[in-house]
Design a protein around this motif. Structure first.
Motif, PDB file in Angstrom:
ATOM      1  N   CYS A 208     -24.409 -37.023 101.758  1.00 55.96           N
ATOM      2  CA  CYS A 208     -23.464 -37.207 102.860  1.00 55.96           C
ATOM      3  C   CYS A 208     -23.494 -38.647 103.355  1.00 55.96           C
ATOM      4  CB  CYS A 208     -23.791 -36.234 103.988  1.00 55.96           C
ATOM      5  SG  CYS A 208     -22.609 -36.259 105.349  1.00 55.96           S
TER       6      CYS A 208
ATOM      7  N   GLU B 164     -22.425 -31.001 108.128  1.00 51.67           N
ATOM      8  CA  GLU B 164     -22.659 -30.289 106.868  1.00 51.67           C
ATOM      9  C   GLU B 164     -24.130 -30.265 106.475  1.00 51.67           C
ATOM     10  OE1 GLU B 164     -21.218 -30.140 102.189  1.00 51.67           O
ATOM     11  OE2 GLU B 164     -20.525 -31.746 103.499  1.00 51.67           O
TER      12      GLU B 164
ATOM     13  N   GLU C 103     -26.426 -26.936 106.098  1.00 54.43           N
ATOM     14  CA  GLU C 103     -27.106 -26.636 104.840  1.00 54.43           C
ATOM     15  C   GLU C 103     -28.602 -26.442 105.047  1.00 54.43           C
ATOM     16  OE1 GLU C 103     -25.687 -26.329 101.385  1.00 54.43           O
ATOM     17  OE2 GLU C 103     -24.373 -25.654 103.008  1.00 54.43           O
TER      18      GLU C 103
END
Length: 253
Positions: free
Chosen positions: A151, A237, A241
């Motif tokens: 990311c 995100e 996760e």
């Protein structure tokens, strides 16, 4: 913590949630695995810039961070560097040992001072060999950190500096008690891989939007939802996760 930190998903085994540790890996692993580690865990201070992992040098110890933040930093032969990983009390430094390696090509050092539970590499490797579940559990953390790194690569390539700075401040906020922390413009520039004048302009933009207040060597979070919006999808995100990989937090926590 501002995002949910999950329970271990190891079925049929008691969790170590009710212990004295603040590190979430130590808290969420099974009681049996924690019992393997605990005799060799020692609380140590983490002063600013303390090296936890030195590139291409055998790892001497792992650090389960209790307070503070460590950065995983990549460097070019010419001396350019940028942060590629961000670890607080949700994780550990020296995780290459979990993957069967005794060193790493990147540096890891303390960027916000704090404390950690330290364990010598030899004792840690012995515990990994003894337990059939410990390595599998910690590999889930390593996977979550790789997702975070991916990311970071995406946002550094595609998002403007103000959005990248907003994400970085949110990640700090997740790992620091309170809404203020000490950080310099020079250090932010290194972590974001940009020049200091760019950081100054980005901080001024966030201040103009009333999202933060920036003083000399200190940043104060004023509007977390506003920072999330400005991060433009760059935040959230990896945090989700982490929960998926290590399990959802129960309602009783």
């Amino acid at each position: 913590m501002n995002y949910e930190i999950p329970k271990s998903t190891v079925a049929g085994q008691a969790l170590a949630l009710d212990n004295q540790f603040r590190n979430e890996l130590l808290r969420r692993m099974t009681a049996e695995d924690l019992a393997l580690l605990e005799p060799d865990l020692h609380r140590v201070a983490l002063p600013l810039r303390m090296p936890l992992v030195t590139p291409d040098v055998p790892i001497e110890a792992v650090y389960f961070i209790e307070h503070g933040i460590a950065s995983v930093v990549a460097r070019t032969p010419g001396g350019h560097e940028a942060e590629i990983g961000f670890i607080g009390n949700e994780g550990m430094a020296g995780y290459s040992l979990v993957m069967g390696d005794d060193r790493a090509p990147q540096a890891c050092f303390v960027q916000l001072e704090g404390e950690a539970m330290r364990m010598d590499a030899g004792s840690f490797n012995a515990a990994l060999t003894t337990s059939p579940t410990l390595r599998l559990f910690l590999l889930r953390f390593v996977n979550s950190l790789q997702i975070q790194t991916g990311c970071t690569a995406l946002v550094n390539a595609r998002l403007r500096l103000a959005s990248r700075l907003a994400r970085w401040l949110l990640m700090c906020d997740d790992r620091v008690v309170g809404v203020r922390f000490s950080i310099t413009h020079e250090f932010l520039a290194t972590m974001l891989g940009v020049r200091r004048p760019g950081v100054t302009i980005a901080l001024q933009e966030l201040e103009g939007l009333a999202l933060i207040r920036s003083r000399r060597g200190e940043v104060i979070i004023l509007d977390r939802p506003g920072l999330i919006a400005l991060a433009n999808g760059g935040y959230g995100e990896p945090e989700a996760e982490y929960s998926r990989l290590l399990g959802e937090t129960g309602s009783g926590d």
